[in-house]
Design an enzyme around this catalytic site. Structure first.
Site, PDB file in Angstrom:
ATOM      1  N   THR A 135       0.825  -1.212   0.000  1.00 21.83           N
ATOM      2  CA  THR A 135       0.000   0.000   0.000  1.00 21.83           C
ATOM      3  C   THR A 135       0.861   1.264   0.000  1.00 21.83           C
ATOM      4  O   THR A 135       2.004   1.240   0.483  1.00 21.83           O
ATOM      5  CB  THR A 135      -0.903  -0.005   1.255  1.00 21.83           C
ATOM      6  OG1 THR A 135      -1.526   1.261   1.394  1.00 21.83           O
ATOM      7  CG2 THR A 135      -0.105  -0.269   2.525  1.00 21.83           C
ATOM      8  N   ASP A 136       0.280   2.364  -0.470  1.00 23.64           N
ATOM      9  CA  ASP A 136       0.985   3.652  -0.384  1.00 23.64           C
ATOM     10  C   ASP A 136       1.049   4.167   1.061  1.00 23.64           C
ATOM     11  O   ASP A 136       1.814   5.087   1.364  1.00 23.64           O
ATOM     12  CB  ASP A 136       0.322   4.694  -1.299  1.00 23.64           C
ATOM     13  CG  ASP A 136      -1.147   4.959  -1.003  1.00 23.64           C
ATOM     14  OD1 ASP A 136      -1.704   4.326  -0.082  1.00 23.64           O
ATOM     15  OD2 ASP A 136      -1.749   5.810  -1.703  1.00 23.64           O
ATOM     16  N   GLU A 137       0.238   3.562   1.959  1.00 22.95           N
ATOM     17  CA  GLU A 137       0.211   4.067   3.340  1.00 22.95           C
ATOM     18  C   GLU A 137       1.534   3.856   4.070  1.00 22.95           C
ATOM     19  O   GLU A 137       1.776   4.461   5.109  1.00 22.95           O
ATOM     20  CB  GLU A 137      -0.930   3.413   4.125  1.00 22.95           C
ATOM     21  CG  GLU A 137      -2.277   3.714   3.530  1.00 22.95           C
ATOM     22  CD  GLU A 137      -3.441   3.543   4.495  1.00 22.95           C
ATOM     23  OE1 GLU A 137      -3.209   3.405   5.705  1.00 22.95           O
ATOM     24  OE2 GLU A 137      -4.575   3.564   4.022  1.00 22.95           O
ATOM     25  N   TYR A 160      -2.147  -0.595  10.958  1.00 19.58           N
ATOM     26  CA  TYR A 160      -2.265  -1.247   9.644  1.00 19.58           C
ATOM     27  C   TYR A 160      -1.035  -0.959   8.790  1.00 19.58           C
ATOM     28  O   TYR A 160      -0.377  -1.871   8.280  1.00 19.58           O
ATOM     29  CB  TYR A 160      -3.537  -0.772   8.916  1.00 19.58           C
ATOM     30  CG  TYR A 160      -3.517  -1.075   7.433  1.00 19.58           C
ATOM     31  CD1 TYR A 160      -3.649  -2.382   6.971  1.00 19.58           C
ATOM     32  CD2 TYR A 160      -3.341  -0.057   6.479  1.00 19.58           C
ATOM     33  CE1 TYR A 160      -3.612  -2.674   5.606  1.00 19.58           C
ATOM     34  CE2 TYR A 160      -3.303  -0.332   5.126  1.00 19.58           C
ATOM     35  CZ  TYR A 160      -3.444  -1.647   4.685  1.00 19.58           C
ATOM     36  OH  TYR A 160      -3.389  -1.928   3.341  1.00 19.58           O
ATOM     37  N   LYS A 164       1.951  -3.432   7.328  1.00 19.59           N
ATOM     38  CA  LYS A 164       2.259  -3.603   5.897  1.00 19.59           C
ATOM     39  C   LYS A 164       3.723  -3.220   5.627  1.00 19.59           C
ATOM     40  O   LYS A 164       4.412  -3.889   4.849  1.00 19.59           O
ATOM     41  CB  LYS A 164       1.327  -2.737   5.032  1.00 19.59           C
ATOM     42  CG  LYS A 164      -0.126  -3.169   5.019  1.00 19.59           C
ATOM     43  CD  LYS A 164      -0.371  -4.554   4.431  1.00 19.59           C
ATOM     44  CE  LYS A 164      -0.177  -4.629   2.933  1.00 19.59           C
ATOM     45  NZ  LYS A 164      -0.593  -5.954   2.378  1.00 19.59           N
TER      46      LYS A 164
HETATM   47  P1  NAD Z   1      -9.901  -7.369   1.847  1.00 16.82           P
HETATM   48  O1  NAD Z   1      -9.942  -7.042   3.296  1.00 16.82           O
HETATM   49  O2  NAD Z   1     -11.095  -7.065   1.008  1.00 16.82           O
HETATM   50  O3  NAD Z   1      -9.608  -8.924   1.656  1.00 16.82           O
HETATM   51  C1  NAD Z   1      -8.631  -9.597   2.391  1.00 16.82           C
HETATM   52  C2  NAD Z   1      -8.748 -11.083   2.089  1.00 16.82           C
HETATM   53  O4  NAD Z   1      -7.705 -11.779   2.799  1.00 16.82           O
HETATM   54  C3  NAD Z   1     -10.080 -11.704   2.554  1.00 16.82           C
HETATM   55  O5  NAD Z   1     -10.569 -12.593   1.585  1.00 16.82           O
HETATM   56  C4  NAD Z   1      -9.693 -12.453   3.836  1.00 16.82           C
HETATM   57  O6  NAD Z   1     -10.533 -13.564   4.119  1.00 16.82           O
HETATM   58  C5  NAD Z   1      -8.272 -12.881   3.499  1.00 16.82           C
HETATM   59  N1  NAD Z   1      -7.463 -13.127   4.698  1.00 16.82           N
HETATM   60  C6  NAD Z   1      -7.329 -12.321   5.774  1.00 16.82           C
HETATM   61  N2  NAD Z   1      -6.516 -12.892   6.689  1.00 16.82           N
HETATM   62  C7  NAD Z   1      -6.105 -14.075   6.150  1.00 16.82           C
HETATM   63  C8  NAD Z   1      -5.237 -15.100   6.600  1.00 16.82           C
HETATM   64  N3  NAD Z   1      -4.637 -15.039   7.788  1.00 16.82           N
HETATM   65  N4  NAD Z   1      -5.037 -16.171   5.807  1.00 16.82           N
HETATM   66  C9  NAD Z   1      -5.657 -16.265   4.585  1.00 16.82           C
HETATM   67  N5  NAD Z   1      -6.497 -15.319   4.125  1.00 16.82           N
HETATM   68  C10 NAD Z   1      -6.716 -14.228   4.901  1.00 16.82           C
HETATM   69  O7  NAD Z   1      -8.606  -6.657   1.286  1.00 16.82           O
HETATM   70  P2  NAD Z   1      -8.390  -5.872  -0.088  1.00 16.82           P
HETATM   71  O8  NAD Z   1      -8.946  -4.509   0.050  1.00 16.82           O
HETATM   72  O9  NAD Z   1      -8.806  -6.739  -1.204  1.00 16.82           O
HETATM   73  O10 NAD Z   1      -6.797  -5.728  -0.079  1.00 16.82           O
HETATM   74  C11 NAD Z   1      -5.971  -6.751  -0.634  1.00 16.82           C
HETATM   75  C12 NAD Z   1      -4.515  -6.366  -0.451  1.00 16.82           C
HETATM   76  O11 NAD Z   1      -4.253  -5.140  -1.094  1.00 16.82           O
HETATM   77  C13 NAD Z   1      -4.098  -6.173   1.011  1.00 16.82           C
HETATM   78  O12 NAD Z   1      -2.808  -6.705   1.155  1.00 16.82           O
HETATM   79  C14 NAD Z   1      -4.095  -4.672   1.208  1.00 16.82           C
HETATM   80  O13 NAD Z   1      -3.158  -4.296   2.196  1.00 16.82           O
HETATM   81  C15 NAD Z   1      -3.667  -4.211  -0.182  1.00 16.82           C
HETATM   82  N6  NAD Z   1      -4.165  -2.877  -0.557  1.00 16.82           N
HETATM   83  C16 NAD Z   1      -5.494  -2.608  -0.551  1.00 16.82           C
HETATM   84  C17 NAD Z   1      -5.954  -1.358  -0.986  1.00 16.82           C
HETATM   85  C18 NAD Z   1      -7.411  -1.010  -1.014  1.00 16.82           C
HETATM   86  O14 NAD Z   1      -7.746   0.133  -1.308  1.00 16.82           O
HETATM   87  N7  NAD Z   1      -8.322  -1.910  -0.749  1.00 16.82           N
HETATM   88  C19 NAD Z   1      -5.021  -0.390  -1.396  1.00 16.82           C
HETATM   89  C20 NAD Z   1      -3.649  -0.698  -1.337  1.00 16.82           C
HETATM   90  C21 NAD Z   1      -3.229  -1.954  -0.953  1.00 16.82           C
HETATM   91  O1  DAU Z   2      -4.219   3.998   0.451  1.00 12.35           O
HETATM   92  C1  DAU Z   2      -4.394   2.622   0.356  1.00 12.35           C
HETATM   93  C2  DAU Z   2      -5.287   2.134   1.477  1.00 12.35           C
HETATM   94  O2  DAU Z   2      -6.614   2.552   1.160  1.00 12.35           O
HETATM   95  C3  DAU Z   2      -5.242   0.622   1.662  1.00 12.35           C
HETATM   96  O3  DAU Z   2      -3.951   0.237   2.019  1.00 12.35           O
HETATM   97  C4  DAU Z   2      -6.254   0.166   2.711  1.00 12.35           C
HETATM   98  O4  DAU Z   2      -6.271  -1.255   2.777  1.00 12.35           O
HETATM   99  C5  DAU Z   2      -7.620   0.665   2.295  1.00 12.35           C
HETATM  100  O5  DAU Z   2      -8.581   0.330   3.284  1.00 12.35           O
HETATM  101  C6  DAU Z   2      -7.601   2.171   2.085  1.00 12.35           C
HETATM  102  O6  DAU Z   2      -7.374   2.842   3.357  1.00 12.35           O
HETATM  103  P1  DAU Z   2      -8.162   4.171   3.757  1.00 12.35           P
HETATM  104  O7  DAU Z   2      -8.151   4.315   5.216  1.00 12.35           O
HETATM  105  O8  DAU Z   2      -7.683   5.325   2.942  1.00 12.35           O
HETATM  106  O9  DAU Z   2      -9.638   3.775   3.218  1.00 12.35           O
HETATM  107  P2  DAU Z   2     -11.095   4.036   3.831  1.00 12.35           P
HETATM  108  O10 DAU Z   2     -12.083   3.696   2.763  1.00 12.35           O
HETATM  109  O11 DAU Z   2     -11.261   3.398   5.162  1.00 12.35           O
HETATM  110  O12 DAU Z   2     -11.116   5.610   4.050  1.00 12.35           O
HETATM  111  C7  DAU Z   2     -10.913   6.512   2.960  1.00 12.35           C
HETATM  112  C8  DAU Z   2     -10.938   7.907   3.515  1.00 12.35           C
HETATM  113  O13 DAU Z   2     -12.279   8.217   3.938  1.00 12.35           O
HETATM  114  C9  DAU Z   2     -10.077   8.112   4.742  1.00 12.35           C
HETATM  115  O14 DAU Z   2      -9.523   9.410   4.704  1.00 12.35           O
HETATM  116  C10 DAU Z   2     -11.046   7.979   5.913  1.00 12.35           C
HETATM  117  C11 DAU Z   2     -12.340   8.519   5.337  1.00 12.35           C
HETATM  118  N1  DAU Z   2     -13.592   7.934   5.848  1.00 12.35           N
HETATM  119  C12 DAU Z   2     -13.701   6.573   5.855  1.00 12.35           C
HETATM  120  C13 DAU Z   2     -14.852   5.968   6.272  1.00 12.35           C
HETATM  121  C14 DAU Z   2     -14.988   4.458   6.315  1.00 12.35           C
HETATM  122  C15 DAU Z   2     -14.635   8.744   6.232  1.00 12.35           C
HETATM  123  O15 DAU Z   2     -14.539   9.974   6.190  1.00 12.35           O
HETATM  124  N2  DAU Z   2     -15.795   8.146   6.640  1.00 12.35           N
HETATM  125  C16 DAU Z   2     -15.956   6.779   6.704  1.00 12.35           C
HETATM  126  O16 DAU Z   2     -17.042   6.305   7.120  1.00 12.35           O
END
Ligand code: NAD
Ligand code: DAU
Length: 358
Positions: A135-137, A160, A164
């Site tokens: 992630t960019d975080e 989180y 990562k």
């Molecule tokens: P998600 O939470 O939707 O899905 C996670 C999946 O991993 C689920 O299917 C869960 O059952 C599985 N899982 C969790 N713990 C496990 C374990 N111990 N063993 C096996 N499976 C397990 O996540 P996502 O949003 O699809 O993110 C996927 C990846 O991308 C993550 O590594 C996250 O850090 C990264 N990422 C996500 C975002 C985003 O915006 N969603 C952005 C940047 C990076």
């Molecule tokens: O940047 C990449 C990341 O993006 C991933 O690594 C994470 O897995 C993914 O969950 C996401 O993280 P964020 O915290 O940015 O996503 P989220 O959707 O939770 O929140 C997006 C923005 O919106 C953040 O600034 C918090 C805000 N927010 C979120 C929720 C759920 C609100 O203002 N209200 C809300 O109810």
């Protein structure tokens, strides 16, 4: 089969979109999907993909080192796309333990299993590749200007992002120490089909559809760089097929938006598609400013010059096109949304797979 790819977390949001892409466009690859099916894992995300010579589902926990070792050897895995993680920042603030276990220990056990299989003269398969999805975080928070590049110093600020960052360090250490063919991608906020409605976009969609309050943290001016999940999945495929071992690649959508703009846009689109709320109220009136997230990062923005120059990747979706398509998908898939919101998707997999894994 020309490759055997282990996809971890393939029942989650991005993992499921990636499995669907590979299944459709690389029919000669065998996909082995290992997923623990936590609250975020939903087998319905892969409805239509059947068990067979090119797809196998394994219900397991990536932290189980021996089980991962056996799976790598049994399947002769040559490629890994490692998505499995605890992914929600808010949950990491209230309960960090699972983040440490899955994101750090789980990544470690996969790296060890890959090392055991691929190192030494016994490995006769394809040149292997371990793609670690991050992630960019990990880079921390930006001010009003500037972008994250691959050389930006790590500065994670939530449990989180710290978990990562730890897993990125481990993955990179396995490349430098053991020569394990690791590649890392760091991407920005994804959106699109199958996202769990705890994240901003699907949560806002569902609440706005039903006339419920729309929580916006703090002043709503935090900025995220939105990336459509299909663009992300195509970038990952490109890094697997053409990236360099030891390389890391930033992936971003060139779509910086303040949260308040994202929420307002969803309200406006729903007003247009579904009509105003009873009493003629526009949905943006549901916006409710709430207490800020602890340690809330202000701005993320990706410089994706490297992957564009080296691999020719560019995002195809503008936010305007992508958010309209996403809302259309959620409207057309109300059965999926309702099952996730009312929790019945968990009953379905409890019947299929029995007790949750310890
Ligand atoms: P998600 O939470 O939707 O899905 C996670 C999946 O991993 C689920 O299917 C869960 O059952 C599985 N899982 C969790 N713990 C496990 C374990 N111990 N063993 C096996 N499976 C397990 O996540 P996502 O949003 O699809 O993110 C996927 C990846 O991308 C993550 O590594 C996250 O850090 C990264 N990422 C996500 C975002 C985003 O915006 N969603 C952005 C940047 C990076
Ligand atoms: O940047 C990449 C990341 O993006 C991933 O690594 C994470 O897995 C993914 O969950 C996401 O993280 P964020 O915290 O940015 O996503 P989220 O959707 O939770 O929140 C997006 C923005 O919106 C953040 O600034 C918090 C805000 N927010 C979120 C929720 C759920 C609100 O203002 N209200 C809300 O109810």
């Amino acid at each position: 089969m020309t490759r055997t790819i282990l996809v971890t977390g393939g029942c989650g949001f991005i993992g499921a979109n990636f499995v669907r892409l590979i299944h459709a466009e690389r029919p000669d690859w065998r996909i082995v999907n290992v997923d623990k099916l936590t609250y975020a894992g939903n087998p319905h995300n892969l409805d239509g993909i059947e068990e067979g010579h090119n797809y196998r589902f394994v219900h397991d926990d990536i932290c189980h080192g021996e089980a991962m070792w056996r799976l790598f050897h049994e399947e002769k895995v040559d490629t890994v796309a490692h998505f499995a993680a605890e992914s929600h920042v808010d949950r990491s603030i209230t309960g960090p333990t699972a983040f440490i276990e899955t994101n750090i220990v789980g990544t470690f056990s996969l790296l060890e299993a890959a090392r055991a299989l691929w190192q030494g003269d016994a490995w006769q398969g394809n040149p292997p590749c371990f793609l670690h999805v991050s992630t960019d975080e990990v880079y921390g928070s930006l001010g009003d200007s500037g972008y994250f590049t691959e050389t930006t110093a790590y500065s994670p600020r939530s449990p989180y992002s710290a978990s990562k960052a730890s897993s990125d360090h481990l993955a990179r250490a396995y490349f430098h120490t053991y020569g394990l063919p690791v590649r890392i991608t760091n991407c920005s906020n994804n959106y699109g089909p199958y996202q769990f409605p705890e994240k901003l976009i699907p949560l806002t969609f569902n609440n706005a559809l039903h006339g419920k309050p729309l929580p916006v943290y703090g002043d709503g001016k935090n900025i995220r760089d939105w990336l459509h999940v299909e663009d992300h999945c195509r970038a990952i495929l490109l890094v697997i097929e053409q990236g360099k071992n030891g390389g890391s690649y930033n992936i971003g959508g060139h779509n910086e938006k303040e949260n308040i703009e994202v929420v307002t846009t969803i309200c406006d689109i729903l007003d247009e598609k579904r009509g105003l709320l009873p009493g003629g109220r526009p949905r943006h009136e549901l916006i409710t400013f709430v207490k800020d997230r602890l340690g809330h990062d202000r701005r993320y923005a990706i410089d994706a010059t490297k992957i564009a120059g080296e691999l020719g990747w560019r995002p195809e979706m503008t936010f305007e096109k992508g958010i309209a398509a996403t809302i259309d998908w959620y409207l057309a898939n109300s059965a999926w949304v309702n099952a996730v919101v009312d929790g019945s998707y968990q009953k379905y997999y409890a019947e299929m797979y029995g007790q949750a894994l310890a």
